[in-house]
Design a protein around this motif. Structure first.
Motif, PDB file in Angstrom:
ATOM      1  N   VAL A 347       0.828  -1.197   0.000  1.00 53.90           N
ATOM      2  CA  VAL A 347       0.000   0.000   0.000  1.00 53.90           C
ATOM      3  C   VAL A 347       0.869   1.255   0.000  1.00 53.90           C
ATOM      4  CG1 VAL A 347      -1.502   1.405   1.478  1.00 53.90           C
ATOM      5  CG2 VAL A 347      -2.098  -0.963   0.984  1.00 53.90           C
ATOM      6  N   ALA A 348       1.928   1.265   0.788  1.00 55.43           N
ATOM      7  CA  ALA A 348       2.789   2.439   0.867  1.00 55.43           C
ATOM      8  C   ALA A 348       3.419   2.750  -0.484  1.00 55.43           C
ATOM      9  CB  ALA A 348       3.873   2.226   1.921  1.00 55.43           C
ATOM     10  N   VAL A 349       3.890   1.728  -1.179  1.00 55.88           N
ATOM     11  CA  VAL A 349       4.531   1.927  -2.480  1.00 55.88           C
ATOM     12  C   VAL A 349       3.509   2.414  -3.514  1.00 55.88           C
ATOM     13  CG1 VAL A 349       5.698   0.775  -4.389  1.00 55.88           C
ATOM     14  CG2 VAL A 349       6.357   0.269  -2.027  1.00 55.88           C
ATOM     15  N   ARG A 350       2.359   1.740  -3.577  1.00 53.60           N
ATOM     16  CA  ARG A 350       1.341   2.101  -4.565  1.00 53.60           C
ATOM     17  C   ARG A 350       0.789   3.505  -4.289  1.00 53.60           C
ATOM     18  NH1 ARG A 350      -4.259  -0.144  -4.693  1.00 53.60           N
ATOM     19  NH2 ARG A 350      -3.518  -1.473  -2.998  1.00 53.60           N
ATOM     20  N   ARG A 351       0.604   3.805  -3.036  1.00 54.75           N
ATOM     21  CA  ARG A 351       0.065   5.113  -2.670  1.00 54.75           C
ATOM     22  C   ARG A 351       1.012   6.229  -3.075  1.00 54.75           C
ATOM     23  NH1 ARG A 351      -1.203   6.934   3.602  1.00 54.75           N
ATOM     24  NH2 ARG A 351      -2.556   8.726   3.125  1.00 54.75           N
ATOM     25  N   GLU A 352       2.292   6.051  -2.844  1.00 55.68           N
ATOM     26  CA  GLU A 352       3.244   7.093  -3.191  1.00 55.68           C
ATOM     27  C   GLU A 352       3.330   7.296  -4.699  1.00 55.68           C
ATOM     28  OE1 GLU A 352       5.333  10.263  -2.635  1.00 55.68           O
ATOM     29  OE2 GLU A 352       4.498   9.092  -0.969  1.00 55.68           O
ATOM     30  N   ARG A 353       3.285   6.204  -5.455  1.00 54.47           N
ATOM     31  CA  ARG A 353       3.328   6.317  -6.921  1.00 54.47           C
ATOM     32  C   ARG A 353       2.058   6.983  -7.449  1.00 54.47           C
ATOM     33  NH1 ARG A 353       3.676   0.853  -9.345  1.00 54.47           N
ATOM     34  NH2 ARG A 353       3.777   2.066 -11.289  1.00 54.47           N
ATOM     35  N   ALA A 354       0.908   6.630  -6.879  1.00 56.14           N
ATOM     36  CA  ALA A 354      -0.343   7.250  -7.315  1.00 56.14           C
ATOM     37  C   ALA A 354      -0.362   8.731  -6.965  1.00 56.14           C
ATOM     38  CB  ALA A 354      -1.530   6.536  -6.681  1.00 56.14           C
ATOM     39  N   ARG A 355       0.176   9.080  -5.807  1.00 60.22           N
ATOM     40  CA  ARG A 355       0.238  10.490  -5.418  1.00 60.22           C
ATOM     41  C   ARG A 355       1.037  11.311  -6.428  1.00 60.22           C
ATOM     42  NH1 ARG A 355       1.507  10.805   1.084  1.00 60.22           N
ATOM     43  NH2 ARG A 355      -0.631  10.487   1.829  1.00 60.22           N
ATOM     44  N   ALA A 356       2.101  10.719  -6.939  1.00 57.36           N
ATOM     45  CA  ALA A 356       2.922  11.434  -7.919  1.00 57.36           C
ATOM     46  C   ALA A 356       2.114  11.734  -9.180  1.00 57.36           C
ATOM     47  CB  ALA A 356       4.163  10.603  -8.254  1.00 57.36           C
ATOM     48  N   VAL A 357       1.287  10.792  -9.592  1.00 59.68           N
ATOM     49  CA  VAL A 357       0.452  10.992 -10.776  1.00 59.68           C
ATOM     50  C   VAL A 357      -0.577  12.088 -10.503  1.00 59.68           C
ATOM     51  CG1 VAL A 357      -1.233   9.919 -12.335  1.00 59.68           C
ATOM     52  CG2 VAL A 357       0.776   8.628 -11.575  1.00 59.68           C
ATOM     53  N   LEU A 358      -1.226  12.029  -9.342  1.00 57.41           N
ATOM     54  CA  LEU A 358      -2.252  13.017  -9.013  1.00 57.41           C
ATOM     55  C   LEU A 358      -1.652  14.418  -8.906  1.00 57.41           C
ATOM     56  CD1 LEU A 358      -4.215  10.881  -6.401  1.00 57.41           C
ATOM     57  CD2 LEU A 358      -4.945  11.440  -8.717  1.00 57.41           C
ATOM     58  N   ARG A 359      -0.457  14.521  -8.331  1.00 56.52           N
ATOM     59  CA  ARG A 359       0.195  15.831  -8.253  1.00 56.52           C
ATOM     60  C   ARG A 359       0.587  16.332  -9.638  1.00 56.52           C
ATOM     61  NH1 ARG A 359       3.007  13.461  -3.604  1.00 56.52           N
ATOM     62  NH2 ARG A 359       2.160  14.370  -1.667  1.00 56.52           N
ATOM     63  N   ALA A 360       1.021  15.409 -10.502  1.00 60.12           N
ATOM     64  CA  ALA A 360       1.409  15.807 -11.850  1.00 60.12           C
ATOM     65  C   ALA A 360       0.232  16.380 -12.632  1.00 60.12           C
ATOM     66  CB  ALA A 360       2.004  14.605 -12.601  1.00 60.12           C
ATOM     67  N   HIS A 361      -0.986  16.004 -12.229  1.00 58.19           N
ATOM     68  CA  HIS A 361      -2.187  16.538 -12.858  1.00 58.19           C
ATOM     69  C   HIS A 361      -2.796  17.672 -12.031  1.00 58.19           C
ATOM     70  CE1 HIS A 361      -1.799  12.877 -15.256  1.00 58.19           C
ATOM     71  NE2 HIS A 361      -2.596  13.461 -16.121  1.00 58.19           N
ATOM     72  N   GLU A 362      -1.942  18.308 -11.220  1.00 59.27           N
ATOM     73  CA  GLU A 362      -2.295  19.493 -10.452  1.00 59.27           C
ATOM     74  C   GLU A 362      -3.349  19.223  -9.394  1.00 59.27           C
ATOM     75  OE1 GLU A 362      -3.198  22.632 -13.209  1.00 59.27           O
ATOM     76  OE2 GLU A 362      -1.133  22.741 -13.928  1.00 59.27           O
ATOM     77  N   GLY A 363      -3.340  18.015  -8.863  1.00 61.86           N
ATOM     78  CA  GLY A 363      -4.186  17.720  -7.727  1.00 61.86           C
ATOM     79  C   GLY A 363      -3.574  18.236  -6.435  1.00 61.86           C
ATOM     80  N   THR A 364      -4.420  18.677  -5.511  1.00 59.76           N
ATOM     81  CA  THR A 364      -3.976  19.164  -4.209  1.00 59.76           C
ATOM     82  C   THR A 364      -4.350  18.144  -3.145  1.00 59.76           C
ATOM     83  OG1 THR A 364      -4.292  21.472  -4.871  1.00 59.76           O
ATOM     84  CG2 THR A 364      -4.190  21.013  -2.502  1.00 59.76           C
ATOM     85  N   PHE A 365      -3.365  17.692  -2.405  1.00 60.26           N
ATOM     86  CA  PHE A 365      -3.600  16.681  -1.373  1.00 60.26           C
ATOM     87  C   PHE A 365      -4.309  17.308  -0.177  1.00 60.26           C
ATOM     88  CE2 PHE A 365      -1.846  14.156   2.297  1.00 60.26           C
ATOM     89  CZ  PHE A 365      -2.591  13.006   2.044  1.00 60.26           C
ATOM     90  N   LEU A 366      -5.414  16.684   0.254  1.00 61.96           N
ATOM     91  CA  LEU A 366      -6.229  17.212   1.354  1.00 61.96           C
ATOM     92  C   LEU A 366      -6.082  16.407   2.640  1.00 61.96           C
ATOM     93  CD1 LEU A 366      -9.551  17.949  -0.597  1.00 61.96           C
ATOM     94  CD2 LEU A 366      -7.638  19.509  -0.134  1.00 61.96           C
ATOM     95  N   GLY A 367      -5.255  15.384   2.616  1.00 60.18           N
ATOM     96  CA  GLY A 367      -5.097  14.568   3.807  1.00 60.18           C
ATOM     97  C   GLY A 367      -6.101  13.426   3.864  1.00 60.18           C
ATOM     98  N   GLU A 368      -6.071  12.708   4.973  1.00 62.91           N
ATOM     99  CA  GLU A 368      -6.916  11.527   5.109  1.00 62.91           C
ATOM    100  C   GLU A 368      -8.331  11.842   5.603  1.00 62.91           C
ATOM    101  OE1 GLU A 368      -5.025   8.484   7.386  1.00 62.91           O
ATOM    102  OE2 GLU A 368      -3.157   8.555   6.215  1.00 62.91           O
ATOM    103  N   GLU A 369      -8.561  13.003   6.167  1.00 61.22           N
ATOM    104  CA  GLU A 369      -9.882  13.301   6.736  1.00 61.22           C
ATOM    105  C   GLU A 369     -11.018  13.177   5.722  1.00 61.22           C
ATOM    106  OE1 GLU A 369     -12.302  16.792   9.183  1.00 61.22           O
ATOM    107  OE2 GLU A 369     -10.168  17.043   8.720  1.00 61.22           O
ATOM    108  N   PRO A 370     -10.906  13.755   4.509  1.00 59.47           N
ATOM    109  CA  PRO A 370     -12.011  13.591   3.546  1.00 59.47           C
ATOM    110  C   PRO A 370     -12.226  12.135   3.147  1.00 59.47           C
ATOM    111  CG  PRO A 370     -10.556  15.387   2.899  1.00 59.47           C
ATOM    112  CD  PRO A 370      -9.858  14.651   3.988  1.00 59.47           C
TER     113      PRO A 370
END
Length: 532
Positions: A347-370
């Motif tokens: 999960v840690a590896v997949r999550r970090e790789r997916a985060r990179a894709v989402l950031r590359a598409h100008e996504g803003t990370f909101l944390g785990e609360e939502p």
């Protein structure tokens, strides 16, 4: 399950007064007593089941499992769409079944179906009763019985080497998960109806769960089916995980909605229970930008287990949280939810790789609360729908899917069709949408419609739904991604598969159900060709 609403009555809650006032201001919702008649005042017609037929059924399933009392019949009348509930809440239960039969085995189901064929008594299979497309409202038939499969609720086999399990159709989602958990496994199928829908229903309607990005749709999970028909037992299993030995007959059963037979056993693939589950939120500047990010993950990976994107309106309304409705989002844009399940390291590896894709598409990370908030309320939307009905509002959903290239036009055309039809009827709506399932080639769109009920809500919605269905077909979408066909989508399904396709399915039905007793009027429209 509530007879006139969704789920557990202890979880039903009224809308806050502030929300009721806002509905009046924005949508013209008039305060009204939208609440239901009492169960004891919902009186079905007298059962038309002949005494000798009742005795014959009792000889098959046991007298205690043949019920003709009013309450048992009303509780199995129709499904849980908004039109279904408006109809039932008014006390109109004229289409209640004439009897409820509760078989306990495959052989009992076969015997019941043979007797029904001999006596020309129609049969409606019933699991959790969660259909939202008219799948439990047979037409064109007189006396009919409901076949309640809840007694068939066992896990009969677990193959830990092949990672498959055999489940009976009456198991509800949580029951199946609990039984599999005892062996360390999960099915991974969590649709919004999870708490009440059954294994048989998942198969019969080609259900798709909220974690489909990680676990697949339910039809992806099925390796074999056993089906009872008036003509006998139909085994559609394979002796291998894949086969080139002719057409795959499982596909004729999956999505058949009880029109070809009654599913009595489902063999599914299972997976080890995840040790880690984490859900997080992301914000995108527009639905278009968020859609591009989801497409990148679906096509090039890595895929989260859960991946969803709300449009601007759904994000602003905050539909899943009644307390947040109308307060507005803290920022503009679109909310996406990404969830990850598996072992901690993966999960840690997949999550970090997916985060990179989402950031590359100008996504803003909101944390785990939502994400955790979504996870906490993931099965709550139907309760909110019922509260809206109580307040005099109208709320309903519909869904479709298409290739990525067609999604933008499909999205706009369905929204326009709904807005035009409902506004023309004097009940201008708010139309919300989210992407709830993604694939390399395309995605699903799930629309929620809020409006005033008006004077004739069922008639008004029928017109709007026809307009939306027409728009879906014209825009290259499928008439249903996961709700099914029932009666609501039947005529548009015929357009989707074409006249020859309709004839092919009728030929299958005529072989398996020559008397036409299985869920008549569901799935298949009447034949209109010269050779019909």
């Amino acid at each position: 399950m509530l007879w006139n609403g969704w789920g557990d009555p202890e979880r039903a809650a009224p809308l806050p007064e502030s929300v009721v006032g806002l509905l009046g201001e924005l949508l013209g919702v008039r305060p009204s007593d939208g609440r239901s008649v009492a169960l004891e005042d919902a009186l079905p017609r007298a059962s038309r089941l002949p005494d000798d037929a009742r005795e014959a059924f009792a000889g098959i399933v046991g007298a205690e499992h043949v019920r003709t009392d009013g309450e048992s019949r009303v509780r199995r009348t129709r499904g849980k769409s908004t039109p279904d509930l408006l109809h039932i809440r008014s006390g109109a239960v004229e289409d209640a079944p004439d009897a409820v039969l509760r078989p306990g085995s495959h052989d009992e189901v076969v015997a019941v179906l043979r007797l029904c064929a001999e006596r020309r008594i129609a049969v409606v299979p019933f699991g959790g009763g969660t259909s939202v497309v008219g799948g439990l409202a047979p037409s064109g038939h007189g006396c009919f019985v409901t076949l309640d499969l809840r007694r068939m609720n066992r896990l009969t086999e677990v193959d830990t080497v092949s990672r498959t399990a055999v489940l009976e159709p009456g198991l509800r989602g949580p029951e199946a998960e609990a039984l599999l958990a005892e062996h360390g496994y999960t099915l991974g199928h969590f649709p919004q109806s999870f708490e009440w829908a059954t294994i048989g229903g998942f198969a019969a309607a080609r259900s798709s769960g909220q974690a489909s990005a990680g676990y697949g749709r339910f039809d992806d999970m099925v390796t074999a089916l056993r089906v009872a028909t008036p003509e006998g037992t139909w085994e559609t299993g394979r002796s291998a995980p894949r086969s080139a030995a002719g057409p795959d007959l499982r596909q004729l059963v999956l999505g058949s909605e009880g029109a070809f037979g009654v599913i009595t056993s489902v063999t599914v693939r299972i997976r080890p229970r995840p040790t880690t589950r984490v859900y997080e939120g992301w914000r995108f500047g527009s639905f278009e930008a968020g859609r591009a990010a989801l497409r990148a993950l679906a096509q090039d990976g890595p895929l989260p287990t859960v991946l969803r994107l709300s449009d601007e309106t759904e994000t602003l309304v905050g539909l899943a949280d009644p307390e947040a409705i109308g307060k507005g989002a803290s920022e503009s844009g679109c909310l996406a939810i990404a969830g990850y399940e598996g072992d901690a390291e993966e999960v840690a590896v997949r999550r970090e790789r997916a985060r990179a894709v989402l950031r590359a598409h100008e996504g803003t990370f909101l944390g785990e609360e939502p994400g955790e908030k979504w996870n906490h309320g993931r099965y709550s939307a139907p309760y909110l729908r019922d509260a809206l009905l109580d307040a005099g509002a109208f709320a309903e959903t519909l869904e479709t899917a298409a290739y990525w290239s067609r999604i933008p036009a499909l999205y706009e055309n369905v929204r326009t069709a709904l807005t035009t039809a409902l506004s023309g009827a004097g009940t201008p709506p708010v139309v919300l949408c989210h992407i709830s399932h993604v694939y390399p080639a395309g995605a699903s769109l799930y629309f929620t419609v809020l409006s005033a009920q008006g004077d004739k809500p069922e008639e008004t919605w029928a017109g709007a739904k026809r307009a939306a269905n027409d728009a879906i077909i014209a825009s290259g979408g499928t008439i249903s991604h996961h709700h099914g066909v029932g009666t609501d989508h039947r005529d548009w399904y015929a357009q989707e598969i074409g006249p020859l396709g309709v004839e092919v399915l009728h030929a299958v039905k005529n072989r398996l159900d020559p008397s036409g007793i299985l869920n008549p009027g569901i799935l298949l429209p009447p034949l209109t060709s010269p050779g019909a």
